[in-house]
Design an enzyme around this catalytic site. Structure first.
Site, PDB file in Angstrom:
ATOM      1  N   TYR A 124      -2.646   7.406  -6.732  1.00 43.94           N
ATOM      2  CA  TYR A 124      -4.109   7.415  -6.775  1.00 43.94           C
ATOM      3  C   TYR A 124      -4.624   8.863  -6.791  1.00 43.94           C
ATOM      4  O   TYR A 124      -5.681   9.157  -6.256  1.00 43.94           O
ATOM      5  CB  TYR A 124      -4.688   6.660  -5.572  1.00 43.94           C
ATOM      6  N   LYS A 169      10.556   4.430  -2.821  1.00 42.50           N
ATOM      7  CA  LYS A 169      11.372   3.920  -3.936  1.00 42.50           C
ATOM      8  C   LYS A 169      12.138   5.107  -4.504  1.00 42.50           C
ATOM      9  O   LYS A 169      12.124   5.385  -5.704  1.00 42.50           O
ATOM     10  CB  LYS A 169      10.439   3.261  -4.975  1.00 42.50           C
ATOM     11  N   ASP A 200      10.403  -2.667  -2.799  1.00 45.83           N
ATOM     12  CA  ASP A 200      10.571  -4.048  -3.262  1.00 45.83           C
ATOM     13  C   ASP A 200      11.265  -4.892  -2.193  1.00 45.83           C
ATOM     14  O   ASP A 200      10.846  -6.012  -1.889  1.00 45.83           O
ATOM     15  CB  ASP A 200      11.287  -4.101  -4.624  1.00 45.83           C
ATOM     16  N   ASP A 224      -1.203  -0.058  -0.417  1.00 45.61           N
ATOM     17  CA  ASP A 224      -2.273  -0.917  -0.906  1.00 45.61           C
ATOM     18  C   ASP A 224      -1.729  -2.324  -1.157  1.00 45.61           C
ATOM     19  O   ASP A 224      -2.282  -3.329  -0.694  1.00 45.61           O
ATOM     20  CB  ASP A 224      -2.830  -0.302  -2.204  1.00 45.61           C
ATOM     21  N   ASP A 228      -2.335  -6.029   1.185  1.00 38.66           N
ATOM     22  CA  ASP A 228      -2.926  -7.288   0.711  1.00 38.66           C
ATOM     23  C   ASP A 228      -1.931  -8.433   0.917  1.00 38.66           C
ATOM     24  O   ASP A 228      -2.296  -9.533   1.342  1.00 38.66           O
ATOM     25  CB  ASP A 228      -3.270  -7.212  -0.788  1.00 38.66           C
TER      26      ASP A 228
HETATM   27 MG    MG Z   1      -6.523  -2.864  -2.005  1.00 39.50          MG
END
Ligand code: MG
Ligand code: NAI
Length: 329
Positions: A124, A169, A200, A224, A228
Protein backbone atom coordinates in the site's frame (compact mmCIF):
# COMPACT_ATOMS: atom_id res chain seq x y z
CA UNK A 1 -9.15 16.56 23.81
CA UNK A 2 -10.26 17.12 20.26
CA UNK A 3 -11.81 14.28 18.28
CA UNK A 4 -12.30 14.42 14.53
CA UNK A 5 -15.46 12.52 13.61
CA UNK A 6 -15.69 11.23 10.06
CA UNK A 7 -18.79 9.17 9.38
CA UNK A 8 -17.92 8.73 5.70
CA UNK A 9 -20.32 6.84 3.45
CA UNK A 10 -22.83 4.01 3.57
CA UNK A 11 -23.12 2.32 6.94
CA UNK A 12 -20.42 4.64 8.30
CA UNK A 13 -23.25 7.14 8.68
CA UNK A 14 -25.24 4.65 10.71
CA UNK A 15 -22.66 3.04 12.96
CA UNK A 16 -20.80 6.22 13.97
CA UNK A 17 -23.87 7.92 15.51
CA UNK A 18 -24.40 4.75 17.58
CA UNK A 19 -20.74 4.81 18.64
CA UNK A 20 -20.98 8.49 19.60
CA UNK A 21 -24.04 7.80 21.74
CA UNK A 22 -21.92 5.27 23.61
CA UNK A 23 -18.96 7.65 23.90
CA UNK A 24 -21.20 10.40 25.26
CA UNK A 25 -22.27 8.26 28.22
CA UNK A 26 -18.73 8.65 29.61
CA UNK A 27 -19.25 12.39 29.98
CA UNK A 28 -15.67 13.20 28.97
CA UNK A 29 -14.47 16.61 27.95
CA UNK A 30 -14.21 15.93 24.24
CA UNK A 31 -14.60 18.54 21.54
CA UNK A 32 -15.90 16.87 18.40
CA UNK A 33 -14.98 18.18 14.96
CA UNK A 34 -17.18 16.70 12.21
CA UNK A 35 -15.76 16.34 8.74
CA UNK A 36 -17.50 15.15 5.64
CA UNK A 37 -15.11 13.05 3.59
CA UNK A 38 -15.53 10.33 1.02
CA UNK A 39 -17.58 9.35 -1.95
CA UNK A 40 -20.63 11.53 -1.26
CA UNK A 41 -18.35 14.52 -0.77
CA UNK A 42 -16.55 13.70 -4.03
CA UNK A 43 -19.88 13.49 -5.89
CA UNK A 44 -20.87 16.85 -4.48
CA UNK A 45 -17.60 18.74 -4.83
CA UNK A 46 -15.22 16.66 -6.98
CA UNK A 47 -12.83 16.14 -4.05
CA UNK A 48 -13.14 13.30 -1.53
CA UNK A 49 -10.73 15.10 0.81
CA UNK A 50 -8.56 18.20 0.56
CA UNK A 51 -5.30 19.35 2.13
CA UNK A 52 -7.36 21.65 4.37
CA UNK A 53 -9.26 18.64 5.68
CA UNK A 54 -6.00 16.92 6.52
CA UNK A 55 -4.84 20.07 8.31
CA UNK A 56 -8.07 20.13 10.33
CA UNK A 57 -7.57 16.50 11.25
CA UNK A 58 -4.00 17.25 12.35
CA UNK A 59 -5.35 19.86 14.75
CA UNK A 60 -7.24 17.08 16.53
CA UNK A 61 -5.78 14.45 18.85
CA UNK A 62 -7.64 11.46 17.53
CA UNK A 63 -10.11 10.42 14.84
CA UNK A 64 -13.23 8.28 14.92
CA UNK A 65 -13.94 7.07 11.41
CA UNK A 66 -16.80 5.04 9.90
CA UNK A 67 -16.04 3.89 6.37
CA UNK A 68 -15.85 5.35 2.93
CA UNK A 69 -16.93 4.03 -0.42
CA UNK A 70 -14.03 3.92 -2.84
CA UNK A 71 -14.41 6.61 -5.48
CA UNK A 72 -14.76 5.11 -8.99
CA UNK A 73 -12.21 7.43 -10.58
CA UNK A 74 -8.94 5.98 -11.95
CA UNK A 75 -7.06 8.99 -10.57
CA UNK A 76 -8.57 8.66 -7.08
CA UNK A 77 -6.04 8.19 -4.34
CA UNK A 78 -7.26 6.46 -1.18
CA UNK A 79 -8.18 8.91 1.57
CA UNK A 80 -7.44 6.32 4.20
CA UNK A 81 -3.92 5.85 2.88
CA UNK A 82 -3.46 9.62 2.78
CA UNK A 83 -4.59 9.99 6.40
CA UNK A 84 -2.56 7.02 7.63
CA UNK A 85 0.51 8.46 5.95
CA UNK A 86 -0.26 12.08 6.80
CA UNK A 87 -0.61 11.29 10.52
CA UNK A 88 2.10 8.61 10.36
CA UNK A 89 -0.22 6.02 11.86
CA UNK A 90 2.20 3.15 11.50
CA UNK A 91 0.51 0.48 13.59
CA UNK A 92 -2.87 -0.96 12.71
CA UNK A 93 -4.02 -2.95 15.72
CA UNK A 94 -6.84 -5.44 15.31
CA UNK A 95 -7.86 -7.49 18.34
CA UNK A 96 -9.59 -10.74 17.43
CA UNK A 97 -11.48 -12.45 20.21
CA UNK A 98 -14.81 -14.18 20.53
CA UNK A 99 -17.82 -12.39 21.98
CA UNK A 100 -20.22 -14.10 24.38
CA UNK A 101 -22.95 -16.16 22.74
CA UNK A 102 -21.72 -15.49 19.19
CA UNK A 103 -20.34 -18.41 17.23
CA UNK A 104 -18.05 -17.78 14.30
CA UNK A 105 -17.72 -20.12 11.31
CA UNK A 106 -15.53 -22.55 13.23
CA UNK A 107 -17.78 -22.58 16.30
CA UNK A 108 -14.72 -22.03 18.49
CA UNK A 109 -14.40 -19.59 21.34
CA UNK A 110 -10.96 -20.37 22.73
CA UNK A 111 -8.89 -17.83 20.82
CA UNK A 112 -7.68 -14.34 21.63
CA UNK A 113 -5.06 -12.79 19.40
CA UNK A 114 -4.17 -9.39 18.01
CA UNK A 115 -3.11 -8.65 14.45
CA UNK A 116 -0.55 -5.85 14.33
CA UNK A 117 -0.39 -4.72 10.73
CA UNK A 118 2.28 -2.42 9.35
CA UNK A 119 0.26 0.48 8.07
CA UNK A 120 2.42 2.85 6.07
CA UNK A 121 4.34 0.81 3.52
CA UNK A 122 4.20 -2.69 1.97
CA UNK A 123 2.01 -3.06 -1.08
CA UNK A 124 0.00 0.00 0.00
CA UNK A 125 2.95 2.28 -0.65
CA UNK A 126 0.93 4.19 -3.23
CA UNK A 127 3.92 4.11 -5.59
CA UNK A 128 2.24 3.01 -8.77
CA UNK A 129 2.82 3.11 -12.47
CA UNK A 130 -0.10 2.45 -14.75
CA UNK A 131 0.32 1.77 -18.45
CA UNK A 132 -2.12 0.38 -20.92
CA UNK A 133 -0.74 -3.13 -20.95
CA UNK A 134 1.12 -3.30 -17.71
CA UNK A 135 0.72 -1.89 -14.23
CA UNK A 136 3.19 -1.80 -11.39
CA UNK A 137 2.81 -1.22 -7.68
CA UNK A 138 5.97 -0.99 -5.66
CA UNK A 139 6.07 -2.99 -2.46
CA UNK A 140 8.13 -1.12 0.09
CA UNK A 141 9.74 -2.72 3.13
CA UNK A 142 12.20 -0.61 5.10
CA UNK A 143 14.29 -1.41 8.15
CA UNK A 144 12.85 1.58 10.01
CA UNK A 145 9.25 0.66 9.10
CA UNK A 146 9.81 -2.96 10.11
CA UNK A 147 11.62 -2.01 13.31
CA UNK A 148 8.93 0.26 14.63
CA UNK A 149 6.05 -2.11 13.87
CA UNK A 150 8.01 -4.99 15.41
CA UNK A 151 8.72 -2.87 18.48
CA UNK A 152 5.03 -1.99 18.81
CA UNK A 153 4.08 -5.66 18.50
CA UNK A 154 6.69 -6.69 21.07
CA UNK A 155 5.52 -4.05 23.57
CA UNK A 156 2.02 -5.44 23.16
CA UNK A 157 3.20 -9.05 23.46
CA UNK A 158 4.94 -8.15 26.75
CA UNK A 159 1.59 -7.03 28.15
CA UNK A 160 -0.03 -10.25 26.95
CA UNK A 161 1.40 -13.77 26.57
CA UNK A 162 4.87 -12.68 25.39
CA UNK A 163 4.54 -14.55 22.07
CA UNK A 164 4.96 -13.10 18.60
CA UNK A 165 4.17 -14.73 15.26
CA UNK A 166 5.80 -13.03 12.28
CA UNK A 167 3.78 -13.50 9.10
CA UNK A 168 5.55 -13.09 5.75
CA UNK A 169 6.16 -14.71 2.39
CA UNK A 170 9.93 -14.50 2.25
CA UNK A 171 10.26 -17.78 0.37
CA UNK A 172 8.99 -15.96 -2.74
CA UNK A 173 9.07 -12.24 -2.00
CA UNK A 174 12.60 -11.20 -1.19
CA UNK A 175 11.58 -7.94 0.47
CA UNK A 176 9.83 -9.99 3.13
CA UNK A 177 13.15 -11.41 4.28
CA UNK A 178 14.10 -7.97 5.59
CA UNK A 179 10.78 -7.73 7.43
CA UNK A 180 11.25 -11.21 8.91
CA UNK A 181 14.85 -10.63 9.98
CA UNK A 182 14.11 -7.28 11.60
CA UNK A 183 11.08 -8.66 13.44
CA UNK A 184 13.13 -11.63 14.73
CA UNK A 185 15.95 -9.37 15.92
CA UNK A 186 13.50 -7.02 17.61
CA UNK A 187 11.72 -9.88 19.37
CA UNK A 188 15.07 -11.12 20.65
CA UNK A 189 15.96 -7.65 21.94
CA UNK A 190 12.64 -7.45 23.76
CA UNK A 191 12.87 -10.99 25.13
CA UNK A 192 9.69 -11.98 23.33
CA UNK A 193 9.34 -15.56 22.09
CA UNK A 194 8.97 -15.45 18.32
CA UNK A 195 8.07 -17.84 15.54
CA UNK A 196 7.15 -17.21 11.94
CA UNK A 197 4.61 -18.40 9.38
CA UNK A 198 4.21 -18.01 5.64
CA UNK A 199 1.06 -16.01 5.04
CA UNK A 200 -0.79 -18.68 3.08
CA UNK A 201 -0.14 -21.30 5.74
CA UNK A 202 -1.15 -18.71 8.34
CA UNK A 203 -4.55 -18.20 6.70
CA UNK A 204 -5.18 -21.94 7.03
CA UNK A 205 -3.80 -22.15 10.53
CA UNK A 206 -5.89 -19.24 11.80
CA UNK A 207 -9.01 -21.16 10.80
CA UNK A 208 -7.79 -24.49 12.19
CA UNK A 209 -5.88 -23.48 15.32
CA UNK A 210 -6.60 -19.85 16.18
CA UNK A 211 -5.91 -20.55 19.86
CA UNK A 212 -2.20 -20.91 19.07
CA UNK A 213 -1.66 -17.21 18.47
CA UNK A 214 -1.08 -14.23 20.73
CA UNK A 215 0.37 -11.26 18.82
CA UNK A 216 0.66 -11.55 15.05
CA UNK A 217 2.82 -9.01 13.25
CA UNK A 218 2.70 -8.67 9.50
CA UNK A 219 2.96 -6.41 6.49
CA UNK A 220 0.19 -4.17 5.22
CA UNK A 221 -1.73 -6.29 2.70
CA UNK A 222 -1.42 -9.58 4.60
CA UNK A 223 -2.72 -7.91 7.74
CA UNK A 224 -5.63 -6.46 5.81
CA UNK A 225 -6.63 -9.84 4.42
CA UNK A 226 -6.03 -11.91 7.55
CA UNK A 227 -8.08 -9.51 9.66
CA UNK A 228 -11.18 -9.66 7.44
CA UNK A 229 -10.84 -13.41 7.44
CA UNK A 230 -10.67 -13.34 11.21
CA UNK A 231 -14.05 -11.60 11.14
CA UNK A 232 -15.46 -14.97 10.15
CA UNK A 233 -13.78 -16.54 13.19
CA UNK A 234 -15.48 -14.04 15.47
CA UNK A 235 -18.83 -14.25 13.66
CA UNK A 236 -19.20 -11.05 11.66
CA UNK A 237 -17.13 -8.36 10.07
CA UNK A 238 -19.46 -6.08 11.99
CA UNK A 239 -17.75 -7.06 15.25
CA UNK A 240 -14.14 -6.09 14.55
CA UNK A 241 -12.72 -2.76 15.68
CA UNK A 242 -9.29 -1.43 14.85
CA UNK A 243 -6.94 1.29 15.94
CA UNK A 244 -4.34 3.02 13.79
CA UNK A 245 -1.68 4.29 16.13
CA UNK A 246 1.20 6.69 15.57
CA UNK A 247 3.56 8.61 17.84
CA UNK A 248 1.23 11.58 18.03
CA UNK A 249 -2.21 10.63 16.74
CA UNK A 250 -4.63 7.73 16.90
CA UNK A 251 -7.35 6.86 14.45
CA UNK A 252 -10.12 4.41 15.27
CA UNK A 253 -12.17 2.64 12.62
CA UNK A 254 -14.15 -0.56 12.23
CA UNK A 255 -12.41 -3.16 10.05
CA UNK A 256 -15.44 -3.26 7.73
CA UNK A 257 -16.18 -0.97 4.79
CA UNK A 258 -19.24 1.07 3.84
CA UNK A 259 -21.32 -2.04 2.99
CA UNK A 260 -23.44 -0.57 0.17
CA UNK A 261 -25.47 -3.81 0.11
CA UNK A 262 -27.07 -2.99 3.47
CA UNK A 263 -26.54 0.79 3.70
CA UNK A 264 -29.61 2.91 4.42
CA UNK A 265 -31.55 0.03 5.94
CA UNK A 266 -30.58 0.73 9.55
CA UNK A 267 -29.47 -2.87 10.07
CA UNK A 268 -25.67 -2.55 10.12
CA UNK A 269 -24.03 -3.96 13.20
CA UNK A 270 -22.63 -1.01 15.20
CA UNK A 271 -20.59 -3.14 17.61
CA UNK A 272 -17.34 -2.82 15.62
CA UNK A 273 -17.69 0.97 15.81
CA UNK A 274 -18.71 0.78 19.49
CA UNK A 275 -15.66 -1.36 20.26
CA UNK A 276 -13.60 1.34 18.51
CA UNK A 277 -14.88 3.69 21.20
CA UNK A 278 -13.52 1.25 23.77
CA UNK A 279 -10.12 1.34 22.04
CA UNK A 280 -10.27 5.15 21.99
CA UNK A 281 -11.06 5.21 25.72
CA UNK A 282 -8.14 2.86 26.39
CA UNK A 283 -5.85 5.10 24.35
CA UNK A 284 -7.04 8.02 26.47
CA UNK A 285 -6.21 6.04 29.60
CA UNK A 286 -9.85 6.01 30.71
CA UNK A 287 -10.11 3.47 33.51
CA UNK A 288 -13.72 2.60 32.79
CA UNK A 289 -13.01 1.55 29.17
CA UNK A 290 -13.63 -2.11 29.95
CA UNK A 291 -17.24 -1.25 30.87
CA UNK A 292 -17.86 -1.10 27.11
CA UNK A 293 -17.01 -4.82 26.88
CA UNK A 294 -19.43 -5.49 29.71
CA UNK A 295 -22.17 -3.50 27.98
CA UNK A 296 -21.55 -5.29 24.68
CA UNK A 297 -21.71 -8.68 26.41
CA UNK A 298 -24.95 -7.60 28.04
CA UNK A 299 -26.67 -6.73 24.75
CA UNK A 300 -25.39 -9.89 23.07
CA UNK A 301 -26.62 -12.06 25.92
CA UNK A 302 -29.99 -10.36 25.70
CA UNK A 303 -30.04 -11.02 21.95
CA UNK A 304 -30.28 -7.37 21.03
CA UNK A 305 -28.48 -8.17 17.81
CA UNK A 306 -28.53 -7.15 14.17
CA UNK A 307 -29.35 -9.50 11.24
CA UNK A 308 -25.69 -10.36 10.50
CA UNK A 309 -25.73 -12.18 13.85
CA UNK A 310 -29.16 -13.70 13.24
CA UNK A 311 -31.14 -11.04 15.11
CA UNK A 312 -33.81 -8.53 14.19
CA UNK A 313 -32.62 -5.41 16.02
CA UNK A 314 -31.56 -2.29 14.16
CA UNK A 315 -28.31 -0.36 14.38
CA UNK A 316 -29.82 2.31 16.62
CA UNK A 317 -31.48 -0.28 18.92
CA UNK A 318 -28.11 -1.88 19.61
CA UNK A 319 -26.48 1.53 20.15
CA UNK A 320 -29.25 2.61 22.56
CA UNK A 321 -29.03 -0.68 24.47
CA UNK A 322 -25.25 -0.43 24.94
CA UNK A 323 -25.55 3.23 25.96
CA UNK A 324 -28.41 2.47 28.33
CA UNK A 325 -26.36 -0.20 30.09
CA UNK A 326 -23.48 2.24 30.47
CA UNK A 327 -25.72 5.01 31.79
CA UNK A 328 -27.01 2.70 34.51
CA UNK A 329 -23.62 1.24 35.58
MG1 MG B 1 -9.70 -4.10 4.83
P1 NAI C 1 -17.58 -4.26 3.38
O1 NAI C 1 -16.73 -4.51 4.58
O2 NAI C 1 -18.22 -2.96 3.26
O3 NAI C 1 -18.72 -5.40 3.32
C1 NAI C 1 -18.40 -6.79 3.19
C2 NAI C 1 -19.63 -7.61 3.64
O4 NAI C 1 -19.75 -7.57 5.06
C3 NAI C 1 -20.95 -7.08 3.08
O5 NAI C 1 -21.79 -8.16 2.79
C4 NAI C 1 -21.52 -6.26 4.21
O6 NAI C 1 -22.91 -6.17 4.20
C5 NAI C 1 -21.00 -7.00 5.44
N1 NAI C 1 -20.78 -6.06 6.54
C6 NAI C 1 -19.75 -5.18 6.65
N2 NAI C 1 -19.87 -4.47 7.76
C7 NAI C 1 -21.00 -4.87 8.36
C8 NAI C 1 -21.68 -4.46 9.56
N3 NAI C 1 -21.21 -3.50 10.37
N4 NAI C 1 -22.84 -5.08 9.86
C9 NAI C 1 -23.31 -6.05 9.08
N5 NAI C 1 -22.72 -6.48 7.96
C10 NAI C 1 -21.58 -5.89 7.60
O7 NAI C 1 -16.66 -4.57 2.11
P2 NAI C 1 -16.98 -4.32 0.56
O8 NAI C 1 -18.39 -4.64 0.26
O9 NAI C 1 -15.91 -5.03 -0.13
O10 NAI C 1 -16.71 -2.77 0.35
C11 NAI C 1 -17.73 -1.79 0.25
C12 NAI C 1 -17.08 -0.42 0.05
O11 NAI C 1 -16.35 -0.09 1.22
C13 NAI C 1 -16.08 -0.38 -1.09
O12 NAI C 1 -16.19 0.86 -1.74
C14 NAI C 1 -14.74 -0.54 -0.41
O13 NAI C 1 -13.69 0.01 -1.17
C15 NAI C 1 -15.01 0.23 0.86
N6 NAI C 1 -14.16 -0.15 1.99
C16 NAI C 1 -13.86 0.85 2.85
C17 NAI C 1 -13.13 0.59 3.99
C18 NAI C 1 -12.90 1.72 4.90
O14 NAI C 1 -13.33 2.81 4.69
N7 NAI C 1 -12.18 1.49 5.98
C19 NAI C 1 -12.66 -0.77 4.31
C20 NAI C 1 -13.10 -1.76 3.37
C21 NAI C 1 -13.83 -1.46 2.24
Amino acid sequence: MKLAVIEGDGIGREVIPAALEVLDTFGLDIEKVSLELGYARWERTGAAMTEEDLDLIKECDAVLFGAITTVPDPNYKSILLAIRKGLDLYANVRPIKPLPGIAGVTGRSDFDFVIVRENTEGLYSGIEELHEDAAYTRRVITRRGSERIAAYACELAKKRDNRLTIVHKSNVIKADKLFLDVCRETAEDYGVESSDMLVDAMAYSLMKQPEKYDVVVTTNLYGDILSDMSGALVGSLGLLPSANIGEKYAFFEPVHGSAPDIAGKGIANPLAAILCVKMLLEWLGEKKASLVDEAVSHVLQNKIITPDLGGTSGTADVGHAVAEYLRSH
